[in-house]
Design a protein around this motif. Structure first.
Motif, PDB file in Angstrom:
ATOM      1  N   SER A  22      40.764  43.462  -1.930  1.00 13.23           N
ATOM      2  CA  SER A  22      41.820  42.474  -1.671  1.00 13.23           C
ATOM      3  C   SER A  22      43.042  43.351  -1.669  1.00 13.23           C
ATOM      4  N   ARG A  51      32.679  37.094   3.214  1.00 10.76           N
ATOM      5  CA  ARG A  51      33.900  36.097   2.742  1.00 10.76           C
ATOM      6  C   ARG A  51      33.917  35.955   1.290  1.00 10.76           C
ATOM      7  N   MET A  52      32.792  35.454   0.702  1.00 11.04           N
ATOM      8  CA  MET A  52      32.883  35.041  -0.665  1.00 11.04           C
ATOM      9  C   MET A  52      33.223  36.312  -1.394  1.00 11.04           C
ATOM     10  N   GLY A  54      35.494  38.526  -0.647  1.00 13.87           N
ATOM     11  CA  GLY A  54      36.860  38.724  -0.335  1.00 13.87           C
ATOM     12  C   GLY A  54      37.574  37.843  -1.229  1.00 13.87           C
ATOM     13  N   GLU A  55      37.153  36.346  -0.995  1.00 15.62           N
ATOM     14  CA  GLU A  55      37.701  35.356  -2.123  1.00 15.62           C
ATOM     15  C   GLU A  55      37.803  35.757  -3.880  1.00 15.62           C
ATOM     16  N   THR A  58      40.013  38.349  -4.384  1.00 15.56           N
ATOM     17  CA  THR A  58      41.511  37.886  -4.360  1.00 15.56           C
ATOM     18  C   THR A  58      41.842  37.233  -5.655  1.00 15.56           C
ATOM     19  N   VAL A  59      40.854  36.445  -6.271  1.00 13.33           N
ATOM     20  CA  VAL A  59      40.931  35.834  -7.495  1.00 13.33           C
ATOM     21  C   VAL A  59      41.125  36.880  -8.652  1.00 13.33           C
TER      22      VAL A  59
END
Length: 84
Positions: A22, A51-52, A54-55, A58-59
């Protein structure tokens, strides 16, 4: 390599290793062993898993930032109390 030896010893089938990145910063690694061990199934899910990842990254980064901010607030408050 050590990873290949580990995979052989654990008798793993398909193994998916995704970096958690991230804002250009690596915050961890996501390692999955899908139940459906066919490489085709794993490859078809790779876009969604990326994509998961990446999320998730970020969290994790946001939580670390929040923790630092809370620590900074505590130190600032302690400084104000100490200065009277």
């Amino acid at each position: 390599s050590g990873l290949r030896m580990l995979v052989r010893r654990l008798d793993l089938g398909t193994l998916i290793i995704l970096p958690l990145i991230s804002l250009g910063q690596a915050v961890g690694v996501l390692i999955l062993e899908p139940e459906n061990a066919s490489p085709q199934a794993a490859e078809s899910a790779l876009g969604l898993l990326s994509r998961m990842a990446g999320e998730i990254a970020t969290v994790i980064l946001a939580r670390r930032f929040e923790s630092r901010m809370a620590s900074d607030d505590k130190m600032r408050t302690a400084g104000l109390i100490a200065s009277g």
